[in-house]
Design a protein around this motif. Structure first.
Motif, PDB file in Angstrom:
ATOM      1  N   GLY A 133      39.372  -4.329  21.490  1.00 41.21           N
ATOM      2  CA  GLY A 133      40.825  -4.385  21.623  1.00 41.21           C
ATOM      3  C   GLY A 133      41.497  -5.067  20.453  1.00 41.21           C
ATOM      4  N   LEU A 134      40.968  -6.248  20.046  1.00 38.30           N
ATOM      5  CA  LEU A 134      41.617  -7.000  18.971  1.00 38.30           C
ATOM      6  C   LEU A 134      41.372  -6.357  17.614  1.00 38.30           C
ATOM      7  CD1 LEU A 134      43.429  -9.385  18.466  1.00 38.30           C
ATOM      8  CD2 LEU A 134      41.420 -10.873  18.374  1.00 38.30           C
ATOM      9  N   SER A 135      40.165  -5.859  17.369  1.00 40.15           N
ATOM     10  CA  SER A 135      39.908  -5.192  16.090  1.00 40.15           C
ATOM     11  C   SER A 135      40.688  -3.883  16.000  1.00 40.15           C
ATOM     12  CB  SER A 135      38.410  -4.934  15.907  1.00 40.15           C
ATOM     13  OG  SER A 135      37.897  -4.130  16.950  1.00 40.15           O
ATOM     14  N   GLY A 136      40.788  -3.159  17.119  1.00 42.69           N
ATOM     15  CA  GLY A 136      41.574  -1.930  17.129  1.00 42.69           C
ATOM     16  C   GLY A 136      43.043  -2.185  16.882  1.00 42.69           C
ATOM     17  N   LEU A 137      43.548  -3.288  17.446  1.00 39.93           N
ATOM     18  CA  LEU A 137      44.946  -3.658  17.202  1.00 39.93           C
ATOM     19  C   LEU A 137      45.158  -3.972  15.723  1.00 39.93           C
ATOM     20  CD1 LEU A 137      47.703  -4.225  18.530  1.00 39.93           C
ATOM     21  CD2 LEU A 137      46.954  -6.589  18.853  1.00 39.93           C
ATOM     22  N   GLY A 138      44.161  -4.647  15.109  1.00 39.20           N
ATOM     23  CA  GLY A 138      44.258  -4.936  13.684  1.00 39.20           C
ATOM     24  C   GLY A 138      44.288  -3.667  12.850  1.00 39.20           C
ATOM     25  N   VAL A 139      43.461  -2.692  13.220  1.00 36.18           N
ATOM     26  CA  VAL A 139      43.458  -1.411  12.504  1.00 36.18           C
ATOM     27  C   VAL A 139      44.813  -0.727  12.637  1.00 36.18           C
ATOM     28  CG1 VAL A 139      42.480   0.924  12.490  1.00 36.18           C
ATOM     29  CG2 VAL A 139      40.969  -1.072  12.666  1.00 36.18           C
ATOM     30  N   SER A 140      45.412  -0.799  13.825  1.00 35.98           N
ATOM     31  CA  SER A 140      46.721  -0.157  14.030  1.00 35.98           C
ATOM     32  C   SER A 140      47.783  -0.783  13.122  1.00 35.98           C
ATOM     33  CB  SER A 140      47.144  -0.264  15.499  1.00 35.98           C
ATOM     34  OG  SER A 140      47.586  -1.566  15.838  1.00 35.98           O
ATOM     35  N   MET A 141      47.722  -2.108  12.916  1.00 36.54           N
ATOM     36  CA  MET A 141      48.684  -2.762  12.033  1.00 36.54           C
ATOM     37  C   MET A 141      48.499  -2.307  10.590  1.00 36.54           C
ATOM     38  SD  MET A 141      49.041  -6.692  13.400  1.00 36.54           S
ATOM     39  CE  MET A 141      50.557  -7.000  12.503  1.00 36.54           C
TER      40      MET A 141
ATOM     41  N   ALA B 129      43.979 -10.445   9.958  1.00 38.67           N
ATOM     42  CA  ALA B 129      43.772 -11.619  10.819  1.00 38.67           C
ATOM     43  C   ALA B 129      43.255 -11.195  12.193  1.00 38.67           C
ATOM     44  CB  ALA B 129      45.078 -12.397  10.967  1.00 38.67           C
ATOM     45  N   ALA B 130      43.786 -10.093  12.720  1.00 44.93           N
ATOM     46  CA  ALA B 130      43.328  -9.612  14.023  1.00 44.93           C
ATOM     47  C   ALA B 130      41.875  -9.158  13.963  1.00 44.93           C
ATOM     48  CB  ALA B 130      44.224  -8.464  14.496  1.00 44.93           C
ATOM     49  N   ILE B 131      41.508  -8.445  12.903  1.00 45.06           N
ATOM     50  CA  ILE B 131      40.125  -7.985  12.770  1.00 45.06           C
ATOM     51  C   ILE B 131      39.177  -9.179  12.642  1.00 45.06           C
ATOM     52  CG2 ILE B 131      38.527  -6.746  11.268  1.00 45.06           C
ATOM     53  CD1 ILE B 131      40.843  -4.805  10.651  1.00 45.06           C
ATOM     54  N   ALA B 132      39.565 -10.158  11.830  1.00 44.32           N
ATOM     55  CA  ALA B 132      38.736 -11.365  11.705  1.00 44.32           C
ATOM     56  C   ALA B 132      38.647 -12.096  13.042  1.00 44.32           C
ATOM     57  CB  ALA B 132      39.317 -12.281  10.626  1.00 44.32           C
ATOM     58  N   GLY B 133      39.770 -12.203  13.741  1.00 45.82           N
ATOM     59  CA  GLY B 133      39.798 -12.894  15.031  1.00 45.82           C
ATOM     60  C   GLY B 133      39.009 -12.184  16.107  1.00 45.82           C
ATOM     61  N   SER B 134      38.809 -10.873  15.961  1.00 46.80           N
ATOM     62  CA  SER B 134      38.092 -10.127  16.995  1.00 46.80           C
ATOM     63  C   SER B 134      36.643 -10.608  17.153  1.00 46.80           C
ATOM     64  CB  SER B 134      38.116  -8.628  16.667  1.00 46.80           C
ATOM     65  OG  SER B 134      37.344  -8.336  15.505  1.00 46.80           O
ATOM     66  N   PHE B 135      36.074 -11.197  16.098  1.00 46.94           N
ATOM     67  CA  PHE B 135      34.694 -11.677  16.184  1.00 46.94           C
ATOM     68  C   PHE B 135      34.582 -12.923  17.059  1.00 46.94           C
ATOM     69  CE2 PHE B 135      34.636  -8.933  12.504  1.00 46.94           C
ATOM     70  CZ  PHE B 135      33.429  -8.268  12.643  1.00 46.94           C
ATOM     71  N   LEU B 136      35.728 -13.530  17.423  1.00 50.41           N
ATOM     72  CA  LEU B 136      35.696 -14.629  18.387  1.00 50.41           C
ATOM     73  C   LEU B 136      35.169 -14.151  19.738  1.00 50.41           C
ATOM     74  CD1 LEU B 136      39.202 -16.198  17.591  1.00 50.41           C
ATOM     75  CD2 LEU B 136      36.981 -17.268  17.140  1.00 50.41           C
ATOM     76  N   ALA B 137      35.299 -12.853  19.998  1.00 48.48           N
ATOM     77  CA  ALA B 137      34.819 -12.306  21.266  1.00 48.48           C
ATOM     78  C   ALA B 137      33.326 -12.550  21.455  1.00 48.48           C
ATOM     79  CB  ALA B 137      35.117 -10.810  21.341  1.00 48.48           C
ATOM     80  N   PHE B 138      32.570 -12.682  20.359  1.00 44.42           N
ATOM     81  CA  PHE B 138      31.128 -12.849  20.464  1.00 44.42           C
ATOM     82  C   PHE B 138      30.735 -14.290  20.797  1.00 44.42           C
ATOM     83  CE2 PHE B 138      31.587  -8.942  18.070  1.00 44.42           C
ATOM     84  CZ  PHE B 138      30.750  -8.107  18.801  1.00 44.42           C
ATOM     85  N   PHE B 139      31.742 -15.161  20.924  1.00 40.62           N
ATOM     86  CA  PHE B 139      31.472 -16.477  21.498  1.00 40.62           C
ATOM     87  C   PHE B 139      31.096 -16.321  22.971  1.00 40.62           C
ATOM     88  CE2 PHE B 139      32.988 -20.575  23.346  1.00 40.62           C
ATOM     89  CZ  PHE B 139      32.117 -21.401  22.662  1.00 40.62           C
ATOM     90  N   LEU B 140      31.576 -15.226  23.566  1.00 46.07           N
ATOM     91  CA  LEU B 140      31.210 -14.887  24.932  1.00 46.07           C
ATOM     92  C   LEU B 140      29.823 -14.267  24.925  1.00 46.07           C
ATOM     93  CD1 LEU B 140      32.469 -14.740  27.840  1.00 46.07           C
ATOM     94  CD2 LEU B 140      33.130 -12.398  27.278  1.00 46.07           C
ATOM     95  N   LYS B 141      28.907 -14.830  25.712  1.00 40.34           N
ATOM     96  CA  LYS B 141      27.533 -14.337  25.702  1.00 40.34           C
ATOM     97  C   LYS B 141      27.429 -12.970  26.349  1.00 40.34           C
ATOM     98  CE  LYS B 141      24.603 -18.350  25.154  1.00 40.34           C
ATOM     99  NZ  LYS B 141      23.389 -19.028  25.629  1.00 40.34           N
ATOM    100  N   ALA B 142      26.341 -12.292  26.069  1.00 40.08           N
ATOM    101  CA  ALA B 142      26.098 -10.985  26.682  1.00 40.08           C
ATOM    102  C   ALA B 142      26.070 -11.130  28.196  1.00 40.08           C
ATOM    103  CB  ALA B 142      24.774 -10.413  26.185  1.00 40.08           C
TER     104      ALA B 142
END
Length: 491
Positions: free
Chosen positions: A342-350, A454-467
């Motif tokens: 969602g966040l990386s896709g939003l960054g691509v849209s911008m 910034a959104a694309i970079a921030g999207s990697f914060l999602a991986f703080f959430l474990k599998a």
């Protein structure tokens, strides 16, 4: 005072799900419906060009300042009860606001509506998390909740224009009254009463007052900063006092037996991830709205009505993102990838919008970016709150959503301030100054590019959430949940 947790009405989960979504629809409509009516409100009540923004901003101050308090009230007093109180506040404030004869009274009623939102928002999320089983049923509830929020922006924009044109600006407030009455009747009919859990803890009044003061001042300072000047005494003082109260809040909570936001909640990996993601998301999405409308009106030359109609494709696709894409992604890959995508896709849209913005009067080059924007924002928003409440116990759901929404308000203000500074770099911002459309366009494109990256970079914060791991039992005690905080329930 006892803690409560709601339960779904026996045999009618579908009706309860629809009713919760209807309450979210009211929340979204109320937020969006006033935009089209602003010019008429300004002329009729005598707002200045600068003060008119407070018809919108006052709601944000009330919501952002009280959302954490509202979340705890939901946990302590019960989600169903607080939902009724919230809708009552909406209804009363709408009736008084529609008859307002002065700017001050209308702004005050918008603050009251914001307070209603601070109770309604966490109440709906608490009902979803504690009324529906983890898995497809809860995913469906979140999808419907997100779709209701997206459709509210469409209905609000269209209804605001029609009502203002034919019945006057007061009607955009009066329309809330029958909606609130209908929702309250439905709540008493279809939502089971709040169930007492036996927790006899007291309500943390000192913590609530400090948290509300800190949030209100920080949100107010961020909203008023562009108008008053970021280096003005009032802005610096407001933000400094708000920050000091924020620090004080943690000291107060450390010494409180029954804290407003229990310290162990900060160890919930899913909640912390949701907070980090929503901080980036809200700053980006607020800025994207700003860039889009400035481009359409100040560069292309659209009228406000044309700009509002141009916003509809985004809102329509957002319903697909929340209603179809989100359940698919969560079921197949989990919440973590819904947040990342969602966040990386939003960054691509911008970034796509940055390259398709031009001085051309045609809207068609913008369509790909607008559709991507709606799709990924529609998926991301409910996914954030799905993650926020996934580790929290039933009596913590309100605080989890309240913490997340508080950070969203702060992230929105800070992110928008930074990205608008990028957009305005090199422009003459003096009173009465005019800038060439090409210069304005360059600034908008630069801001969209920076925001997208910034959104694309921030999207990697999602991986703080474990599998994903096996789902925790719904009745799991808080202590066990804290010990198992690393686990994320399977969707």
């Amino acid at each position: 005072m006892t803690s409560t947790s709601p339960q779904a009405s026996a045999g009618r989960p579908g009706i309860a799900m629809a009713l919760i979504a209807f309450c979210m629809l009211i929340f979204s409509i109320d937020y969006n419906i006033v935009y089209v009516a602003l010019p008429e409100i300004g002329k009729d009540l005598g707002f200045t060009a600068q003060s008119l923004q407070w018809v919108v901003s006052a709601y944000a101050v009330g919501l952002g300042g009280a959302i954490l308090f509202g979340g705890r009230a939901v946990d302590r007093l019960g989600a169903r009860m607080m939902l009724v109180v919230a809708l009552s506040l909406y209804g009363v404030a709408s009736a008084v606001g529609g008859f307002a004869g002065s700017p001050g009274l209308l702004v005050a009623m918008r603050v009251v509506q914001g307070l209603g939102g601070a109770l309604l928002f966490p109440a709906t999320l608490s009902l979803i998390n504690s009324s529906f089983d983890e898995g497809p049923q809860r995913n469906k509830a979140y999808a419907l909740w997100g779709s209701a929020g997206a459709s509210g922006s469409i209905i609000g924009s269209l209804a605001g224009g029609v009502l203002t044109d034919y019945l006057g600006w007061g009607s955009v407030f009066f329309v809330n009254i029958p909606l609130c009455v209908l929702a309250i009747v439905g709540i008493f009919t279809c939502i089971a009463p709040d169930v007492r859990s036996g927790d006899t803890g007291k309500f943390d009044i000192p913590g609530a007052l400090v948290a509300t003061g800190a949030s209100t001042l920080l949100v107010y300072g961020l909203i008023s900063g562009p108008e008053n000047g970021w280096t003005s005494v009032s802005t610096i003082t407001t933000l400094a006092v708000g920050a000091a109260l924020g620090v004080l809040f943690f000291f107060v909570e450390a010494k409180t037996k029954d804290p407003l936001a229990p310290a162990h909640m900060w160890s919930y990996r899913a909640l912390v991830t949701a907070i980090l993601v929503v901080f980036v998301f809200q700053g980006v999405i607020n800025t994207l709205n700003y860039l889009f409308f400035v481009h359409l009106q100040n560069v292309i030359g659209y009228s406000p009505l044309q700009a509002g109609l141009a916003f509809l494709p985004m809102s329509a696709v957002a319903m697909i993102g929340s209603g179809k894409l989100l359940p698919f992604v969560v079921q197949k890959w989990g919440v973590r990838y819904a947040l990342f995508g969602g966040l990386s896709g939003l960054g691509v849209s911008m970034i796509v919008l940055a390259f398709t913005m031009s001085e051309s009067t045609s809207f068609w080059p913008l369509v790909p970016g607008v559709l991507l924007w709606g799709l990924f924002a529609g998926m991301l928003y409910p996914a954030i709150f799905m993650a926020a409440g996934s580790n929290a116990a039933p009596q913590e759901q309100g605080v989890a959503s309240g913490l997340t929404q508080t950070i969203a308000q702060l992230g929105g203000g800070m992110g928008m301030a930074a990205l608008i500074a990028v957009a305005n770099a090199g422009l003459d911002l003096g009173e009465g100054a005019t800038n060439a459309a090409g210069d304005v366009l360059d600034g908008l494109q630069n801001s969209a590019l920076v925001g997208g990256l910034a959104a694309i970079a921030g999207s990697f914060l999602a991986f703080f959430l474990k599998a994903q791991a096996a789902p925790a039992e719904a009745a799991e005690p808080v202590a066990e949940k804290a010990a198992d905080k690393e686990k994320v329930p399977a969707a």
